[in-house]
Design a protein around this motif. Sequence first.
Motif, short mmCIF file in Angstrom:
data_model
loop_
_atom_site.label_atom_id
_atom_site.label_comp_id
_atom_site.label_asym_id
_atom_site.label_seq_id
_atom_site.Cartn_x
_atom_site.Cartn_y
_atom_site.Cartn_z
N CYS A 1 2.86 0.22 13.89
CA CYS A 1 3.83 0.70 12.90
C CYS A 1 5.05 1.34 13.57
O CYS A 1 6.14 1.36 12.99
CB CYS A 1 3.18 1.70 11.95
N HIS A 2 4.86 1.88 14.76
CA HIS A 2 5.96 2.57 15.45
C HIS A 2 6.82 1.60 16.27
O HIS A 2 7.83 2.02 16.83
CB HIS A 2 5.40 3.67 16.36
N SER A 3 6.44 0.35 16.33
CA SER A 3 7.21 -0.62 17.11
C SER A 3 7.63 -1.84 16.29
O SER A 3 8.60 -2.51 16.64
CB SER A 3 6.40 -1.09 18.32
N ALA B 1 6.20 7.98 10.74
CA ALA B 1 5.97 9.36 11.18
C ALA B 1 5.35 10.22 10.09
O ALA B 1 4.76 11.27 10.37
CB ALA B 1 7.28 9.98 11.67
N ARG B 2 5.47 9.80 8.83
CA ARG B 2 4.94 10.58 7.71
C ARG B 2 3.71 9.94 7.09
O ARG B 2 3.17 10.46 6.11
CB ARG B 2 6.02 10.73 6.64
N CYS B 3 3.30 8.81 7.63
CA CYS B 3 2.26 8.01 7.00
C CYS B 3 0.89 8.31 7.60
O CYS B 3 0.70 8.23 8.83
CB CYS B 3 2.58 6.51 7.16
N GLY B 4 -0.07 8.64 6.76
CA GLY B 4 -1.42 8.93 7.22
C GLY B 4 -2.20 7.69 7.62
O GLY B 4 -3.28 7.80 8.23
N LEU B 5 -1.67 6.50 7.32
CA LEU B 5 -2.36 5.25 7.65
C LEU B 5 -1.74 4.55 8.84
O LEU B 5 -2.18 3.46 9.22
CB LEU B 5 -2.32 4.31 6.44
N ALA B 6 -0.70 5.14 9.45
CA ALA B 6 0.05 4.46 10.51
C ALA B 6 -0.83 4.16 11.73
O ALA B 6 -1.67 4.97 12.12
CB ALA B 6 1.25 5.31 10.93
N ILE B 7 -0.62 2.98 12.31
CA ILE B 7 -1.26 2.59 13.56
C ILE B 7 -0.15 2.40 14.61
O ILE B 7 1.04 2.50 14.30
CB ILE B 7 -2.08 1.30 13.38
N ASP B 8 -0.54 2.12 15.84
CA ASP B 8 0.45 2.01 16.92
C ASP B 8 1.53 0.98 16.60
O ASP B 8 2.72 1.19 16.87
CB ASP B 8 -0.25 1.64 18.23
N CYS C 1 8.55 1.02 11.59
CA CYS C 1 8.59 1.43 10.19
C CYS C 1 9.19 2.83 10.08
O CYS C 1 8.76 3.75 10.78
CB CYS C 1 7.18 1.41 9.60
N ARG C 2 10.16 2.99 9.20
CA ARG C 2 10.84 4.28 9.08
C ARG C 2 9.97 5.34 8.42
O ARG C 2 10.30 6.53 8.46
CB ARG C 2 12.15 4.10 8.30
N PHE C 3 8.86 4.92 7.80
CA PHE C 3 7.96 5.88 7.17
C PHE C 3 6.78 6.24 8.08
O PHE C 3 5.99 7.12 7.74
CB PHE C 3 7.43 5.29 5.86
#
Length: 327
Positions: A307-309, A298-305, A294-296
């Motif tokens: 989300c980066h893949s 790095a800025r997202c307070g809800l991101a989980i692992d 997900c391109r967002f």
Amino acid sequence: MPPETLLDIRGLKTWFRTDDGMVRAVDGVSLTIARGETLAVVGESGCGKTVTARSVLKLIDMPPGRFEAGQILWRGRDLIPLANAEMDQIRASEIAMVFQEPMTSLNPVYTVGEQIAESLRTHEQQSRKAAMDGAVDMLRLVQIGNAERRVHDYPHQFSGGQRQRVMIALALACKPQLLIADEPTTALDVTIQAQILELMEEMKQRFGMAIMLITHAMGVVAENAQRVAVMYAGRVVEEAPVEELFANPRHPYTQGLIRSIPRVDMGHVPGTARARLAQIPGSVPNLLQPPEGCRFAARCGLAIDACHSTDPMLRAISPNHAVACIL
């Protein structure tokens, strides 16, 4: 019977070749606009809103720009393969655009009347006199006082708000079916902004046209659109009717945009602490090398692992609401 779909953008990718590599300014955008509706395309600067709008009219310099993939269907006809001469028959007469900065969009060496009349002579095959009379009528329609005299004035003789009215008159001279308004209230004070937006709505009702409203101001969206597409880093991350988007935003980026709207009812109650304006941390990623997942994230307070893949696709979560988020 549902209204006719005028514009149908499918998987559009508009990329730009630079010395450092390929910039994926628009990277898989899909949008539709029906007759008579206003679609707001909203997001931060650099998210691809203007490139999407200019792509519709093929106002992209090629090179360095190019259409990497996708279709731009105007009433069922794909515009991407059309030659410039064919596009000239569509520009202004069927699809018109109000550009972001009227002072640089209007030609400073021609009177505003000559510029409006040129459009009428080109697309409506009107005589010189009829076209100039039409220019006067258009200036009068957009509420430029003393239109018979002002039609002979040059752009620098108008204020910023008046120049934007002239741009609207120029765009609507041939009664297009779709008006693309790219940040039409930029650099105008709030009173003039309201007047310009009210004028656009009045012209929409008068001519029965659709509007694609490009903006970064969520307040403008709430007051002037029926449907909203939120863009981030070259993609649409959420799309919904305006009431549903504000009542139930599902993408964390959309939620951040809405939280960042200044509110007059916060921090003004006696005895309460002044609330700080919410902000979205970080900045839009470099589109030369978009991040994985997900391109967002790095800025997202809800991101989980994940989300980066995992690259989330825009998917429907209700009949009229779509979001690109794995959560």
